[in-house]
Design an enzyme around this catalytic site. Structure first.
Site, PDB file in Angstrom:
ATOM      1  N   LYS A   1     -14.816   9.533   9.057  1.00 59.12           N
ATOM      2  CA  LYS A   1     -14.920   8.045   9.457  1.00 59.12           C
ATOM      3  C   LYS A   1     -13.925   8.035  10.490  1.00 59.12           C
ATOM      4  O   LYS A   1     -14.576   7.081  11.286  1.00 59.12           O
ATOM      5  CB  LYS A   1     -14.151   7.420   8.068  1.00 59.12           C
ATOM      6  N   ASP A   2     -12.684   8.258  10.648  1.00 58.91           N
ATOM      7  CA  ASP A   2     -11.882   7.962  11.832  1.00 58.91           C
ATOM      8  C   ASP A   2     -12.227   8.623  12.949  1.00 58.91           C
ATOM      9  O   ASP A   2     -12.032   8.119  14.128  1.00 58.91           O
ATOM     10  CB  ASP A   2     -10.582   8.540  11.205  1.00 58.91           C
TER      11      ASP A   2
ATOM     12  N   ARG B   1      -3.977   9.452  10.043  1.00 60.15           N
ATOM     13  CA  ARG B   1      -4.799   8.163   9.720  1.00 60.15           C
ATOM     14  C   ARG B   1      -4.698   7.358  10.589  1.00 60.15           C
ATOM     15  O   ARG B   1      -3.644   6.731  11.276  1.00 60.15           O
ATOM     16  CB  ARG B   1      -4.029   7.654   8.205  1.00 60.15           C
TER      17      ARG B   1
ATOM     18  N   TYR C   1       3.600   0.719   2.786  1.00 59.10           N
ATOM     19  CA  TYR C   1       3.624  -0.829   3.873  1.00 59.10           C
ATOM     20  C   TYR C   1       3.308  -1.880   2.968  1.00 59.10           C
ATOM     21  O   TYR C   1       2.211  -1.593   2.145  1.00 59.10           O
ATOM     22  CB  TYR C   1       2.859  -0.334   4.905  1.00 59.10           C
TER      23      TYR C   1
ATOM     24  N   ASN D   1       0.623  -1.176  -0.293  1.00 59.74           N
ATOM     25  CA  ASN D   1      -0.058   0.085   0.176  1.00 59.74           C
ATOM     26  C   ASN D   1       0.818   1.276   0.075  1.00 59.74           C
ATOM     27  O   ASN D   1       1.920   1.233   0.470  1.00 59.74           O
ATOM     28  CB  ASN D   1      -0.883   0.076   1.303  1.00 59.74           C
TER      29      ASN D   1
ATOM     30  N   LYS E   1       2.484  -5.783   9.063  1.00 61.25           N
ATOM     31  CA  LYS E   1       2.425  -4.566   8.193  1.00 61.25           C
ATOM     32  C   LYS E   1       4.143  -4.246   8.407  1.00 61.25           C
ATOM     33  O   LYS E   1       4.750  -4.360   9.411  1.00 61.25           O
ATOM     34  CB  LYS E   1       1.948  -3.248   8.847  1.00 61.25           C
TER      35      LYS E   1
HETATM   36  C1  LIG Z   1      -6.484   0.346   3.379  1.00 59.66           C
HETATM   37  C2  LIG Z   1      -7.114   0.254   2.113  1.00 59.66           C
HETATM   38  C3  LIG Z   1      -7.904   1.091   1.600  1.00 59.66           C
HETATM   39  N1  LIG Z   1      -8.545   0.941   0.470  1.00 59.66           N
HETATM   40  C4  LIG Z   1      -9.350   1.924  -0.057  1.00 59.66           C
HETATM   41  C5  LIG Z   1     -10.736   2.227   0.664  1.00 59.66           C
HETATM   42  C6  LIG Z   1     -10.970   3.837   0.760  1.00 59.66           C
HETATM   43  O1  LIG Z   1     -11.978   3.953  -0.404  1.00 59.66           O
HETATM   44  C7  LIG Z   1      -9.595   4.322   0.381  1.00 59.66           C
HETATM   45  C8  LIG Z   1      -8.925   5.069   1.499  1.00 59.66           C
HETATM   46  O2  LIG Z   1      -9.051   3.986   2.725  1.00 59.66           O
HETATM   47  P1  LIG Z   1      -8.726   4.569   4.249  1.00 59.66           P
HETATM   48  O3  LIG Z   1      -9.249   5.735   4.439  1.00 59.66           O
HETATM   49  O4  LIG Z   1      -9.213   3.493   4.959  1.00 59.66           O
HETATM   50  O5  LIG Z   1      -7.030   4.668   4.102  1.00 59.66           O
HETATM   51  P2  LIG Z   1      -6.040   4.715   5.475  1.00 59.66           P
HETATM   52  O6  LIG Z   1      -6.703   5.619   6.299  1.00 59.66           O
HETATM   53  O7  LIG Z   1      -5.023   5.270   4.877  1.00 59.66           O
HETATM   54  O8  LIG Z   1      -6.138   3.600   5.937  1.00 59.66           O
HETATM   55  C9  LIG Z   1      -4.917   2.794   6.502  1.00 59.66           C
HETATM   56  O9  LIG Z   1      -4.549   3.550   7.561  1.00 59.66           O
HETATM   57  C10 LIG Z   1      -3.914   3.006   8.655  1.00 59.66           C
HETATM   58  C11 LIG Z   1      -2.496   3.985   8.853  1.00 59.66           C
HETATM   59  C12 LIG Z   1      -3.546   1.698   8.594  1.00 59.66           C
HETATM   60  O10 LIG Z   1      -2.640   1.157   9.261  1.00 59.66           O
HETATM   61  C13 LIG Z   1      -4.245   0.637   7.545  1.00 59.66           C
HETATM   62  O11 LIG Z   1      -3.262  -0.307   6.672  1.00 59.66           O
HETATM   63  C14 LIG Z   1      -5.113   1.374   6.800  1.00 59.66           C
HETATM   64  O12 LIG Z   1      -6.621   1.281   7.225  1.00 59.66           O
HETATM   65  O13 LIG Z   1      -8.725   3.412  -0.218  1.00 59.66           O
HETATM   66  C15 LIG Z   1      -8.022  -0.050  -0.514  1.00 59.66           C
HETATM   67  O14 LIG Z   1      -8.651  -0.136  -1.591  1.00 59.66           O
HETATM   68  N2  LIG Z   1      -7.163  -1.142  -0.121  1.00 59.66           N
HETATM   69  C16 LIG Z   1      -6.813  -1.006   1.234  1.00 59.66           C
HETATM   70  O15 LIG Z   1      -5.837  -1.984   1.689  1.00 59.66           O
END
Ligand SMILES: Cc1cn([C@H]2C[C@H](O)[C@@H](COP(=O)(O)OP(=O)(O)O[C@H]3O[C@H](C)C(=O)[C@H](O)[C@H]3O)O2)c(=O)[nH]c1=O
Length: 189
Positions: free
Chosen positions: A165-166, A58, A130, A48, A71
């Site tokens: 969301k968070d 995040r 990661y 990722n 990870k």
């Molecule tokens: C995590 C992930 C997200 N997505 C899509 C889902 C959403 O439409 C978009 C953004 O996702 P999100 O807001 O959950 O992304 P982060 O806030 O960076 O999430 C990460 O943030 C913290 C730091 C973490 O350690 C996790 O691995 C991961 O949850 O990417 C994907 O398509 N694949 C994935 O593996």
């Protein structure tokens, strides 16, 4: 490669060997055989990458069983404070958090095993990368709100940029009430 344990069992700081010359630098950002020699042997299946502006937080996120993720984390541009929280049932460090500064200029990596809630806050515009040992399963997403009063994590800022969301993630107490039983059930604890 130098691997250093941390105060949380299974979490390691990894210092790759850096080759610098007049052109710049080279390093092996992932080398399974060398990790195996240090006891880190997980089947990474997904890489990722995210870009976050300065001040973005995040997390704290984790995938619940059966899709938990190990990870291998790095910052390739910018710098962050990276936080892991041990939420493994029965762990001697359950509920403990530790913060690590990751800076693209220092090349340090962080290995975070399954069972950790994870998040970071950026100290400047940052590209975060990661490796994950399990694929993304949105249906298995779990987490803890960044400013949980019981954990009282010191992020170094009181007003980060956090997604809606968070902001709505459960408190640690709610996590323990609602999600921890599912984790315990999975491990038949
Ligand atoms: C995590 C992930 C997200 N997505 C899509 C889902 C959403 O439409 C978009 C953004 O996702 P999100 O807001 O959950 O992304 P982060 O806030 O960076 O999430 C990460 O943030 C913290 C730091 C973490 O350690 C996790 O691995 C991961 O949850 O990417 C994907 O398509 N694949 C994935 O593996």
């Amino acid at each position: 490669m130098i691997v250093k344990p941390t105060t949380i069992e299974g979490v390691y700081e990894i210092y790759p060997r850096v080759f610098e010359d007049e052109r710049g630098y080279f390093l092996e950002s992932f080398q399974l055989e060398k990790l195996r020699e240090q006891g880190i042997d997980v089947p990474f299946v997904q890489d990722n990458q995210s870009f976050s502006k300065k001040g973005v937080l995040r997390g704290l996120h984790l995938q619940l069983p059966p899709y938990e993720q190990d990870k291998l984390i790095g910052v390739v541009w910018g710098s962050v404070i990276d936080v892991v929280v041990d939420v493994r049932p029965g762990s001697p460090t359950f509920g403990r958090w530790e913060a690590f500064r990751l800076d693209a200029r220092e090349h340090k990596r962080l290995f975070v095993p399954k069972g950790m809630a994870h998040g970071f806050v950026t100290l400047e515009d940052t590209v975060f990368v990661y490796k994950c040992s399990e694929y993304y399963h949105p249906e298995a997403e779990g987490g803890i709100v960044w400013n949980d009063p019981a954990l009282a994590i010191d992020w170094g800022t009181a007003s980060p940029i956090v997604s809606a969301k968070d902001q709505q993630l459960p408190t640690f107490e709610e996590f323990c009430e609602k999600l921890l039983p599912k984790i315990k059930e999975f491990y038949a604890l």
